[in-house]
Design a protein around this motif. Structure first.
Motif, short mmCIF file in Angstrom:
data_model
loop_
_atom_site.label_atom_id
_atom_site.label_comp_id
_atom_site.label_asym_id
_atom_site.label_seq_id
_atom_site.Cartn_x
_atom_site.Cartn_y
_atom_site.Cartn_z
N ASN A 182 0.87 -1.17 0.00
CA ASN A 182 0.00 0.00 0.00
C ASN A 182 0.91 1.22 0.00
O ASN A 182 1.83 1.30 0.80
CB ASN A 182 -0.86 -0.04 1.27
N GLU A 184 1.47 4.75 0.92
CA GLU A 184 0.94 5.79 1.78
C GLU A 184 1.51 7.16 1.41
O GLU A 184 2.53 7.26 0.74
CB GLU A 184 1.35 5.49 3.23
N TRP A 322 -6.38 11.46 16.77
CA TRP A 322 -6.44 11.63 15.33
C TRP A 322 -7.46 12.73 15.04
O TRP A 322 -8.52 12.79 15.66
CB TRP A 322 -6.85 10.31 14.67
N GLU A 324 -9.80 13.56 13.05
CA GLU A 324 -11.23 13.40 12.80
C GLU A 324 -11.90 12.50 13.84
O GLU A 324 -13.07 12.15 13.70
CB GLU A 324 -11.48 12.87 11.39
N GLN A 325 -11.17 12.14 14.87
CA GLN A 325 -11.71 11.24 15.88
C GLN A 325 -12.91 11.86 16.59
O GLN A 325 -13.85 11.18 16.98
CB GLN A 325 -10.63 10.90 16.90
N ARG A 361 2.79 9.03 12.39
CA ARG A 361 2.47 7.61 12.31
C ARG A 361 2.27 7.15 10.87
O ARG A 361 2.33 5.97 10.58
CB ARG A 361 1.18 7.32 13.09
N VAL A 362 1.94 8.12 10.03
CA VAL A 362 1.66 7.76 8.64
C VAL A 362 2.82 8.25 7.79
O VAL A 362 2.98 9.44 7.60
CB VAL A 362 0.35 8.42 8.17
N TRP A 368 3.93 -0.83 5.36
CA TRP A 368 3.44 -1.73 6.40
C TRP A 368 2.56 -2.83 5.83
O TRP A 368 2.82 -4.00 6.00
CB TRP A 368 2.67 -0.90 7.44
N TRP A 369 1.51 -2.44 5.12
CA TRP A 369 0.59 -3.42 4.56
C TRP A 369 0.88 -3.62 3.07
O TRP A 369 1.34 -2.72 2.39
CB TRP A 369 -0.86 -2.94 4.71
N ARG A 442 -9.34 -0.98 -1.22
CA ARG A 442 -9.41 -0.66 0.20
C ARG A 442 -8.18 -1.16 0.93
O ARG A 442 -7.78 -0.63 1.94
CB ARG A 442 -10.68 -1.29 0.81
N ARG A 447 -2.30 6.06 -2.56
CA ARG A 447 -3.04 6.94 -1.67
C ARG A 447 -2.96 8.40 -2.08
O ARG A 447 -1.94 8.88 -2.55
CB ARG A 447 -2.51 6.76 -0.25
N ASP A 449 -4.36 11.10 0.31
CA ASP A 449 -5.13 11.38 1.52
C ASP A 449 -5.68 12.80 1.58
O ASP A 449 -6.42 13.12 2.50
CB ASP A 449 -4.28 11.10 2.76
N LEU A 452 -9.34 12.39 1.60
CA LEU A 452 -9.93 12.10 2.90
C LEU A 452 -9.93 13.35 3.77
O LEU A 452 -10.94 13.75 4.36
CB LEU A 452 -9.10 11.00 3.55
N ASP B 240 -5.40 2.54 8.39
CA ASP B 240 -6.45 3.49 8.09
C ASP B 240 -7.42 3.75 9.21
O ASP B 240 -8.62 3.67 9.02
CB ASP B 240 -7.22 3.04 6.85
N ARG B 242 -7.88 6.52 9.99
CA ARG B 242 -8.49 7.73 9.50
C ARG B 242 -9.84 7.49 8.86
O ARG B 242 -10.70 8.33 8.87
CB ARG B 242 -7.58 8.41 8.48
N HIS B 245 -13.17 5.21 11.77
CA HIS B 245 -13.87 5.57 13.00
C HIS B 245 -15.37 5.59 12.86
O HIS B 245 -16.09 5.26 13.78
CB HIS B 245 -13.40 6.95 13.49
#
Lengths: 563, 287
Positions: A182, A184, A322, A324-325, A361-362, A368-369, A442, A447, A449, A452, B240, B242, B245
């Protein structure tokens, strides 16, 4: 007599079996690679003594006999509507290809992966991460497909790798590429927030330093004991330790080992004087906050649901999460108004003029994946082309932005932006169009972002923008450590054994010191207790003896994205 | 009327407390499932808050729930039939006087109760037997357990031998004796193990998680598992966050999924209660 005979026979059988197992272990070839290619260098296309792979174009849509591939991943809640724009686009591009998805829950994912590594018979494609040991174990096991000869069928991936050379980082020393990752972006999505409704109610200004923040929290405690001055995720003590580390400008998170840039070696924060004193400061700060009532009394054990209730109630002052948490905590859509006046708070400085840290973190190079495939998959070139689809601009755009003219448009500068009416329509509209709701991309995608982020709440966007720009200015630091070194399987097991023992003891002592059961003065005794059960020096020797990988690019060398 | 001693009052009080402790989580789950899930501050203590059945409608609008029910009922019934049939057939020879090899089989059974191959060997064997994506994996691997055979054997041993001998004298063979003489008088043990088997199969999630790839074979526990633990936010390395959630299943939906999953078993228990109570004493007294 008969029982004694049976016992002796059983014992002999067990000893023989154990001896055979030991011999078998010694006969296992050491998978340590002799040398490691530089992951940041352009791929050596002559590594396999073949001619340079020339992009031949995609062999999709497939018009031959129907092909079915089985993909394995864990369930991330995608329900890919059949009539979604992105789903239709994918079907057109796939042609006569069907993908059957095997998606257990995340909790069961590791069990299944470990079974596959142990027993073989892996699905056609697996979605794995580095902690699943694929990179240092499976890729030398012969179970996985080598994508290197198939790169000619992956022009989109190769085009992406031209800008992101780490995409080919996992070319192993046999010249095999067994993971398609993936890709990022570089992003810093975590930020501090202040509940201005609460602060304004008691005449408190947004703090800029740790001291000011503690004064504010003290004032709040005196004014209203029901307010929780600081609240973050219910992820246990480790996340609080991480957060305190960032405040204090200490880059030593709960991971415990760190990279000493001055000496260019890995060290453990309980062995290194500087490390241990900084770690002690972190624990002291956390214990102090707990004692002064700045944290929820049960902050170490709160569940996600309990944290949500606290945050949704608004009875808190500061949080670190985060960006948007908050939207999720309030059970809202991304563009809905927050029920309280919550504002982004710049990372508090440990003292005026000293830059705090941020957790990046990103990171694009923190691969990673990714997808791995079984070595004997049918139609490997077709599979390569299928995986390559997710790196195509068209599919990546459909997955992250949707459909031009419906969900996004190009502005005067040629940059994509959301159509406001679509954004206001909410999450259901995005799901129906397949935005972040398509199975194949997915799990691994090219990416972008910004898509997003530009859909987040305005304050969340401001937070990401603010923190990222502060990092780029140098007002906030990020500690970039080298990638974990390459170790043999035996070395990894030995390191893991030591780490497990030491972490268990350390976690117990730290929890007790933070909870006030032990005094902070027991910190040195904790180090002795840890060293009594775990040879940390041996752990660090193992880590430093591994084949090193380069240090990561600095903030200035990265292409951070922000809304 | 029976005289009540002080200790009896204490016992009654203790039973009431224990019953309340066991019933309260169930009542709370039911109340949460019947509450309004849009409020993140939902605080339910006993009665539902803002009663509505949206969660149940949401669950049953997803037609797959009926498939899961169908699969689970099929596995439970199949498992019961196979389990009772083979266990009784394994246990009966132990009570036949002239059966040689009883001792060896007894030791063999007991060994299986103490030692197991573990997950990997079981997985390899089942995979080699073609159990991947095969509904029989829910029925065959656990068809005969040493514990059940021993209990069946004990129960059969308590049946008067005259019953068997008279059947033999009338010309009945072993099969006829077992199925027409022994099993009809063994309803208690059959009902007990049938109930245990149904509950065990109904609750089984690990074998389908390991062996099923086809979603059409999934039992209802897998559905419940997905509802309850779609995502573990405590693992920050997971992909993700992001975008994840907003996908957390709210509490009312999770509670409704729990109720939907356990409801059929709750309905069966009252009818099997007397057999279950009698069956608890099985094998404990030889007389």
């Amino acid at each position: 007599m008969k029982k004694a005979l049976i016992f002796v026979l059983l014992l002999t059988a067990m000893l023989v079996i154990a001896a055979c197992g030991r011999n078998n272990e010694e006969a296992t070839p050491d998978p340590t690679p002799a040398a490691t290619p530089d992951p940041t260098a352009a791929p050596d296309t002559n590594a396999n003594e073949e001619s340079d792979p020339e992009p031949t174009g995609s062999i999709l849509p497939w018009t031959g006999d129907p092909i079915t591939f089985t993909f394995f991943a864990f369930d991330v809640g995608v329900n890919e509507p059949e009539d979604a724009y992105g789903a239709q686009l994918l079907r057109e591009k796939l042609g006569n290809i069907t993908i059957n998805w095997d998606v257990p829950t995340q909790a069961d994912y590791n069990t299944r992966v470990n079974l596959y590594w142990a027993g073989g018979g892996i699905p056609d494609v697996m979605w794995v991460n580095r902690s699943n040991s694929w990179d240092q174990l499976a890729q030398y096991s012969g179970m996985l497909l080598d994508f290197y000869p198939l790169l000619e069928y992956m022009p989109n991936f190769m085009a992406a790798a031209a800008d992101a050379p780490w995409a080919l980082r996992y070319i192993n020393t046999n010249g095999q590429l067994t993971n398609i990752p993936n890709l990022e972006n570089d992003a810093i999505p975590e930020a501090w927030f202040a509940n201005m409704d609460v602060l304004n109610r008691y005449g408190i200004e947004m703090p800029t330093t740790l001291a000011e923040m503690e004064e504010a929290m003290e004032a709040l405690r005196e004014a209203n004991p029901d307010i929780i001055p600081f609240q973050t995720y219910g992820w246990g003590l480790g996340y609080y330790v991480d957060t305190m580390s960032l405040i204090l400008g200490s880059p030593f998170p709960a991971a415990r080992r760190f990279f000493c840039h001055e000496n260019n070696v890995w060290d453990h924060h309980l062995l290194n004087n500087t490390g241990s004193s900084r770690y002690r400061e972190v624990i002291e700060l956390l214990a102090d906050w707990r004692e002064r009532g700045f944290l929820h009394p049960e902050f170490m054990t709160l569940s996600g649901d309990e944290v949500q209730v606290i945050m949704a109630s608004g009875n808190w002052a500061f949080t670190y999460a985060w960006a948007e948490q908050l939207t999720a905590w309030f059970n809202l859509g991304h563009r809905d108004e927050w029920p309280f006046d919550i504002q982004w708070m710049p990372n508090p400085q440990p003292e005026a003029g000293v830059a705090p840290f941020a957790n990046a973190r990103v990171m694009g190079d923190n691969v990673w994946w990714g997808f791995v495939a079984r070595h004997d998959v049918q139609h490997p070139e077709v599979l390569a082309a299928v995986i390559d689809l997710v790196y195509s601009y068209e599919i990546a755009t459909a997955f992250q932005w949707g459909q031009e003219g419906v969900s996004f448009r190009y502005n005067a500068d040629g940059i994509k932006e959301w159509i406001p009416e679509f954004l206001e329509a909410g999450q259901d509209a995005r799901n129906d169009l397949g935005i972040w709701n398509l199975m194949l991309p997915r799990y691994a995608t090219l990416r972008d972002d910004t898509a997003l982020m530009r859909g987040f709440h305005d304050e969340a966007q401001r937070a990401i923008r603010g923190v990222t720009q502060a990092v780029l200015r140098g007002d906030i630091r990020v500690d970039y450590v080298p990638f974990d070194p390459i170790l043999t399987e035996r070395e990894r097991e030995d390191a893991a054994f030591i780490r497990s023992s030491s972490n268990t003891v350390q976690d117990e002592w730290v929890a007790q010191m933070v909870a006030g059961i032990r005094p902070i003065s027991d910190f040195d005794a904790m180090i002795e207790a840890v060293l009594a059960v775990a040879n940390l020096q041996e752990y660090m020797d193992i880590w430093n003896s591994g084949e090193p990988l380069p240090t990561r690019p600095t903030s200035a060398e990265r292409n951070f994205i922000y809304p | 009327m029976k005289r009540m001693y002080p200790f009896d009052y204490f016992l009654y009080a203790l039973m009431v407390l224990m019953t309340a402790a066991w019933l309260y989580p169930l009542i709370l789950t039911l109340s949460i499932s019947l509450s309004d899930g849009t409020d993140p501050l939902l605080r339910v203590t006993f009665f539902p808050v803002d009663f509505n059945i949206q969660s149940y409608l949401f669950i049953f609008q997803d037609g797959r729930i009926f498939r899961y029910y169908f699969n689970t009922i099929g596995y439970a019934l199949g498992s019961v039939v196979v389990h009772l049939l083979f266990t009784s057939m394994m246990a009966f020879p132990f009570v036949v006087k002239d059966f040689r090899g009883k001792t060896f089989l007894n030791v063999y059974l007991v060994i299986t109760m103490f030692f197991g191959g573990g997950l990997l060997p079981s997985f390899f064997i089942n995979r080699a037997l073609g159990m991947i994506d095969n509904p029989l994996v829910m029925i065959l691997p656990g068809a005969v357990s040493g514990f059940a055979v021993i209990l069946f054997r004990t129960f059969f041993g308590n049946i008067p031998t005259e019953l068997r001998e008279s059947a033999y004298m009338d010309g009945a063979g072993h099969y006829r004796t077992l199925f027409q003489i022994i099993l009809p008088v063994s309803k208690a043990v059959l009902a007990t193990f049938a109930l245990m088997n149904i509950v065990g199969t109904w609750n089984a999630w690990f074998p389908p998680m390991l062996y099923f790839r086809n979603p059409n074979l999934m039992p209802i526990q897998i559905y419940l598992r997905r509802m309850l633990i779609l995502f573990d936010f405590s693992d920050a390395q997971n992909v993700d966050l992001r975008a994840m959630h907003t996908l957390v299943t709210n509490r009312t939906l999770r509670s409704a999924a729990v109720i939907v999953t356990i409801f059929p078993v709750l309905c069966i228990y009252p009818f099997m209660q007397k057999h279950f109570t009698k069956g608890m004493m099985l094998g404990s007294v030889k007389g």
